[in-house]
Design a protein around this motif. Structure first.
Motif, PDB file in Angstrom:
ATOM      1  N   THR A   9       0.672  -1.417   0.137  1.00  0.00           N
ATOM      2  CA  THR A   9      -0.009   0.397  -0.387  1.00  0.00           C
ATOM      3  C   THR A   9       1.340   1.493   0.146  1.00  0.00           C
ATOM      4  OG1 THR A   9      -1.663  -1.427   1.230  1.00  0.00           O
ATOM      5  CG2 THR A   9      -1.561   1.653   1.293  1.00  0.00           C
ATOM      6  N   PHE A  22      -2.851   4.419  -3.123  1.00  0.00           N
ATOM      7  CA  PHE A  22      -2.252   3.050  -3.945  1.00  0.00           C
ATOM      8  C   PHE A  22      -2.438   1.750  -3.012  1.00  0.00           C
ATOM      9  CE2 PHE A  22      -1.020   6.920  -5.737  1.00  0.00           C
ATOM     10  CZ  PHE A  22      -2.137   6.939  -6.909  1.00  0.00           C
ATOM     11  N   THR A  23      -3.160   0.726  -4.049  1.00  0.00           N
ATOM     12  CA  THR A  23      -2.665  -0.783  -2.978  1.00  0.00           C
ATOM     13  C   THR A  23      -1.938  -1.636  -3.417  1.00  0.00           C
ATOM     14  OG1 THR A  23      -4.146  -2.073  -4.774  1.00  0.00           O
ATOM     15  CG2 THR A  23      -6.187  -0.906  -2.977  1.00  0.00           C
ATOM     16  N   SER A  24      -0.922  -1.106  -4.534  1.00  0.00           N
ATOM     17  CA  SER A  24       0.363  -1.667  -5.222  1.00  0.00           C
ATOM     18  C   SER A  24       1.434  -0.950  -5.586  1.00  0.00           C
ATOM     19  CB  SER A  24      -0.183  -2.597  -6.131  1.00  0.00           C
ATOM     20  OG  SER A  24      -0.431  -2.454  -7.214  1.00  0.00           O
ATOM     21  N   ASP A  27       0.150   0.059  -8.904  1.00  0.00           N
ATOM     22  CA  ASP A  27      -0.874   0.977  -9.250  1.00  0.00           C
ATOM     23  C   ASP A  27      -0.743   2.039  -9.291  1.00  0.00           C
ATOM     24  OD1 ASP A  27      -2.385  -1.322  -9.676  1.00  0.00           O
ATOM     25  OD2 ASP A  27      -3.053  -0.945  -7.791  1.00  0.00           O
ATOM     26  N   ASN A  30       1.826   3.617 -12.458  1.00  0.00           N
ATOM     27  CA  ASN A  30       0.385   3.196 -13.490  1.00  0.00           C
ATOM     28  C   ASN A  30      -0.266   4.851 -13.784  1.00  0.00           C
ATOM     29  OD1 ASN A  30       1.920   1.206 -14.879  1.00  0.00           O
ATOM     30  ND2 ASN A  30       0.880   0.070 -13.750  1.00  0.00           N
ATOM     31  N   TYR A  31      -0.609   4.848 -12.371  1.00  0.00           N
ATOM     32  CA  TYR A  31      -1.748   5.754 -12.312  1.00  0.00           C
ATOM     33  C   TYR A  31      -0.920   7.670 -12.471  1.00  0.00           C
ATOM     34  CZ  TYR A  31      -5.409   9.315 -10.314  1.00  0.00           C
ATOM     35  OH  TYR A  31      -6.104  10.014 -10.499  1.00  0.00           O
ATOM     36  N   GLU A 109     -12.929   2.740  -2.414  1.00  0.00           N
ATOM     37  CA  GLU A 109     -12.779   2.791  -3.641  1.00  0.00           C
ATOM     38  C   GLU A 109     -14.046   1.282  -3.817  1.00  0.00           C
ATOM     39  OE1 GLU A 109     -11.635   3.300  -7.180  1.00  0.00           O
ATOM     40  OE2 GLU A 109     -11.269   4.929  -6.319  1.00  0.00           O
TER      41      GLU A 109
END
Length: 137
Positions: A9, A22-24, A27, A30-31, A109
């Motif tokens: 996280t 973010f959970t990873s 993620d 990439n965002y 989310e």
């Protein structure tokens, strides 16, 4: 019930004290956009336990966003940033705890969303399930 946070996280803070969770790592990178990272839009990134994460864009707007663990820990800094976030964006917040904040963001989310078509048909009085009003008789 407290959900277990994913092990990777990430809490990313913006210049305006906004917060993204973010959970990873994947993620997050990439965002986030490389140009924003290169221009300092995100001055701080942490794991929920206060470990400082290095967020960089070595090739500026043309490259990738990199997120790496560091050896530094700044739990007090993380708590200050979370408290500022809630003071600015959620004055009625029930917690300023980083772990609880990350859980709230992730749980929110993962909530099912009502699509725009369902909301629209609900406004016109069609019966259905969800949050649309019932038909008047």
């Amino acid at each position: 019930m407290n959900m277990e946070l994913p092990p990777d996280t990430v809490l990313v803070f913006g210049r305006e004290d906004d917060l993204s969770v973010f959970t990873s790592f994947a993620d997050a990178v990439n965002y986030l956009e490389a140009i924003d990272v290169a221009e300092g839009e995100y001055p701080a990134a942490y794991s929920p336990d206060g470990r400082v994460l290095a967020l960089t864009a070595p090739d500026a707007w043309r490259g990738l966003v990199l997120l790496e663990r560091t050896d530094a820990t700044d739990l007090a800094g993380l708590r200050r940033r979370v408290a500022r976030y809630w003071e600015r964006y959620g004055p009625d917040a029930t917690t300023h705890d980083p772990l609880e904040t990350a859980r709230l963001f992730i749980e929110r989310e993962n909530q099912p969303r009502t699509g725009w078509l369902k909301r629209l048909t609900g406004r016109f009085g069609r019966n259905g399930t969800g949050d649309e009003p019932a038909r008047r008789r």
